[in-house]
Design an enzyme around this catalytic site. Structure first.
Site, PDB file in Angstrom:
ATOM      1  N   HIS A 472       0.827  -1.205   0.000  1.00 57.98           N
ATOM      2  CA  HIS A 472       0.000   0.000   0.000  1.00 57.98           C
ATOM      3  C   HIS A 472       0.864   1.260   0.000  1.00 57.98           C
ATOM      4  CE1 HIS A 472      -3.524   2.524   1.215  1.00 57.98           C
ATOM      5  NE2 HIS A 472      -2.571   3.226   1.796  1.00 57.98           N
ATOM      6  N   GLU A 473       1.782   1.346   0.938  1.00 55.87           N
ATOM      7  CA  GLU A 473       2.606   2.545   1.034  1.00 55.87           C
ATOM      8  C   GLU A 473       3.495   2.708  -0.193  1.00 55.87           C
ATOM      9  OE1 GLU A 473       2.022   4.835   3.071  1.00 55.87           O
ATOM     10  OE2 GLU A 473       0.634   3.676   4.311  1.00 55.87           O
ATOM     11  N   HIS A 476       1.825   4.687  -2.820  1.00 55.89           N
ATOM     12  CA  HIS A 476       2.025   6.131  -2.653  1.00 55.89           C
ATOM     13  C   HIS A 476       3.396   6.541  -3.202  1.00 55.89           C
ATOM     14  CE1 HIS A 476      -1.527   7.066  -0.338  1.00 55.89           C
ATOM     15  NE2 HIS A 476      -1.218   6.243   0.654  1.00 55.89           N
ATOM     16  N   HIS A 479       3.393   6.842  -6.876  1.00 53.13           N
ATOM     17  CA  HIS A 479       2.721   8.084  -7.264  1.00 53.13           C
ATOM     18  C   HIS A 479       3.706   9.251  -7.181  1.00 53.13           C
ATOM     19  CE1 HIS A 479      -1.379  10.403  -6.877  1.00 53.13           C
ATOM     20  NE2 HIS A 479      -0.764  10.650  -8.012  1.00 53.13           N
TER      21      HIS A 479
END
Length: 683
Positions: A472-473, A476, A479
């Site tokens: 999940h991290e 980020h 991105h």
């Protein structure tokens, strides 16, 4: 004259502009901030003193060129303040909070600057600008208006005072939570009390105790959320109760770290600020500049999901109670600290899966290299190589250089995996350097997790939840690495708050993707892959326990909304009573399924950037679930799919309305049906 002895006052000479953390000391930060404030104000004054009429170049682009030193200093400091908040850093943070708020207001509320932005905005239809430039004008005008730039001088003075008070209170909330979380770490005298934990987990608890001078004992530290990963494994019910009680007591114990008066004042001041800005509540103020648009839109989706989630949780509790009644010699009513333990028993009985037994297949380095990095390479063509010559802000943080498929330099990725007393709870990504064509910078991003550090020589074996957090991290981080924009205003994850979780949630899909899982899920001793039959059973459990998981999340999201829908006339004296009434209002007041975050340790909304915005996880998950369906329909883990997702969504950063970017990628708006299926909420 610039102080050449302060390493923060000159651009770093290290690769990618990585701050020279080895040369930076706590005493460097405040002088560097003051110099950066002064320089930024001088840059803004040069813009407002231009005699010619406002243009895109002499106003909007000039704003984007300003503040480079401040960005450099702030990124370095706040990276350290969240991940290694020593007492010296905490002292700097306390002094800095009101200064930073005052400086931001001095820029945002500058009447002369706002006039110039207004003039450019008024000419927008007649200017020859590209899409990014046009959107930049719109966002600067909208954000300054939203922040109060059009207020009169008296109102601005009050607004500035409120912002400074709030910045100090946010800092106090985080400090209190960190201190009380450390203070409430649960001490055990015997390994018998921790029966069910693995050798590595016991080793981590022993190391944590030794670090506190408690040799021969065991310390279990607390994560940010209400529950604890160990609750699924601990056989001793009293040990489970002690951990859960400690977690739920944080910052609410009538001591120096009590956050109840702090959060009440935060709520009061936020509501006053909203009224000053012309909004009925802080929630209305926040959502007005998000994709949701209004608190009513948020409430509709939360209420739509709450009732079926609570119903599913009640059914799950009945199943847990049945297994307690059948297997315990002295049956008892299931309580919150029992849920995870008996859920694993049900999972084992129903699916023949014990998730705690899977940890030997999730060795951290292999998950990182052969799972997280591998999926990114397959999908986007990027590669990662560790830079042992580059020093991050803490010895536990590792630096990796990232290259694109054509071999060109893309940026740096920093991973800080392990928990420590100086690190705030939870997991997060933040930029250390932001990408911008205008400034000629490439991105440096960091992921922080809070995995217990095992003893020397012991492998780091992750839980499935920790594997999920890492993927999940890293979403980020991708991105932040992939956004390619001209203007720093749009760099990386600078998107609407209720869109920011979307890319990270999408990246979780690769955890159980066959070719990815087979590459990283190997037994740390034997190298044997995870049994395909177990993998199939894991996939079959995707809606298992979703009543509980969805309910605890929705409870926190609604609690956030309830606090921030309070009007400036309201007076709240009892935090616990307010919380109970809010959860009862939405039907999520089940004591066996407590909110994921109670108010006194809800850092996302009282010291982080999610105030009135915690709903964004489920809001973004609508897009996420719809996107996962798209990947499955179009062949999954392929470069073609990755390039489309990267170019049309991740790559645009904040330079495009996110819902327009989504339509460009998907060919239509997102549909909610995939989310309802994933969460087991279909009628």
């Amino acid at each position: 004259m610039t102080d050449v002895s302060n390493p923060l006052l000159q651009p770093s000479t290290l690769p990618y502009g990585l701050p020279d953390f080895a040369a930076i000391s706590p005493e460097h930060y405040l002088p560097a901030f003051q110099a950066a404030f002064d320089e930024h104000l001088h840059e803004i004054s040069r813009i407002t003193m231009v005699r010619s009429m406002p243009t895109f170049e002499n106003t909007i682009e000039a704003i984007e060129r300003s503040g480079e030193m401040l960005d450099r200093v702030a990124h370095a400091f706040y990276t350290v303040a969240s991940a290694d908040a020593t007492p010296a850093i905490q002292e700097v943070d306390e002094q800095l909070a009101p200064l930073m708020a005052a400086h931001q207001d001095a820029i945002t509320l500058d009447s002369a600057l706002y006039w110039r932005v207004q003039q450019v905005y008024a000419q927008l239809e007649h200017l020859e600008l590209d899409d990014e430039q046009r959107y930049l004008v719109e966002r600067h005008h909208r954000e300054m208006s939203h922040a109060g730039a059009a207020l009169d001088d008296d109102a601005k003075a009050r607004l500035t005072a409120l912002n400074q008070q709030l910045s100090t209170l946010n800092n106090t909330f985080e400090r209190n939570l960190l201190n009380d979380t450390n203070d409430l770490a649960v001490v055990f005298d015997s390994p018998d009390e921790l029966g069910g934990l693995s050798t590595g987990e016991l080793s981590a608890a022993s190391r944590s105790a030794a670090d506190r001078g408690l040799e021969g004992r065991y310390v279990v530290s607390l994560p940010l959320f209400t529950g604890h990963p160990y609750l699924a494994q601990l056989r001793d019910r009293e040990s489970r109760r002690r951990i859960m009680d400690a977690s739920r007591a944080r910052a609410s114990r009538d001591n120096a770290n009590d956050n109840r008066p702090v959060l009440r004042e935060i709520v009061r001041l936020r509501s006053e600020r909203a009224a000053l800005l012309g909004y009925p509540s802080h929630a209305a103020y926040v959502t007005a500049d998000e994709t949701a648009g209004s608190p009513e839109a948020v409430e509709r989706i939360l209420r739509e999901l709450a009732a079926p989630s609570a119903r599913n949780a009640r059914t799950e509790r009945e199943t847990l109670q049945a297994i307690v009644d059948e297997t315990e010699s002295d049956p008892f009513a299931v309580e919150a600290h029992d849920w995870a333990y008996y859920t694993e028993k049900v999972r084992t009985a129903r699916y023949d899966i014990d998730t705690s037994a899977l940890r030997p297949w999730f060795e951290a380095e292999r998950v990182l290299q052969d799972g997280v990095f591998f999926a990114a390479t397959q999908l986007y063509g990027v590669t990662f190589s560790e830079r042992h010559d580059l020093v991050a802000y803490h010895p536990g943080a590792r630096v990796f250089e990232v290259h694109d498929a054509d071999g060109s330099a893309l940026g740096l990725y920093v991973l800080d995996l392990y928990t420590r007393d100086s690190k705030r709870g939870g997991a997060w990504m933040n930029p250390i350097v932001s990408q911008s064509r205008l400034r000629g910078t490439l991105p440096v991003v960091v992921n922080n997790l809070n995995v217990p550090l095992p003893g020397d020589g012991e492998p780091t074996l992750l839980t499935l939840d920790e594997v999920t957090t890492l993927f999940h991290e890293f979403g980020h981080a991708l991105h932040g690495l992939f956004a390619v924009v001209t203007y720093p205003h749009f760099s990386g994850t600078n998107v609407f708050r209720d869109f920011v979780e979307f890319p990270s949630q999408v990246n979780e899909m690769w955890i159980l993707w066959p070719e990815v899982l087979d590459n990283y899920a190997r037994h740390h001793d034997t190298g044997e892959p995870l049994d395909p039959a177990i993998v199939e059973r894991l996939r079959a459990t995707e809606t298992f326990n979703q009543g509980h998981d969805t309910s605890e999340y929705l409870a926190a999201a609604w609690l956030d909304q309830a606090w921030h829908r309070v009007t400036s006339e309201s007076e709240i004296t009892d935090v616990a009573s307010f919380e109970a009434a809010a959860l009862a209002d939405i039907g999520l007041d089940d004591p066996v399924v407590p909110t994921r975050y109670s108010s006194t340790y809800f850092a996302h909304v009282f010291s982080g950037g999610y105030s009135a915005g915690y709903y964004s996880y489920i809001w973004s998950e609508v897009l996420d679930a719809d996107t996962v369906d798209w990947f499955r329909e179009n062949g999954g883990l392929t470069r073609e799919n990755g390039d489309r997702f990267r170019s049309r969504l991740l790559g645009v950063g904040g330079s495009k309305n996110p819902l327009e970017a989504y339509r460009d990628f998907r060919g239509r708006d997102a549909e909610i049906a995939p989310l309802l299926r994933r969460r087991g909420l279909e009628a």
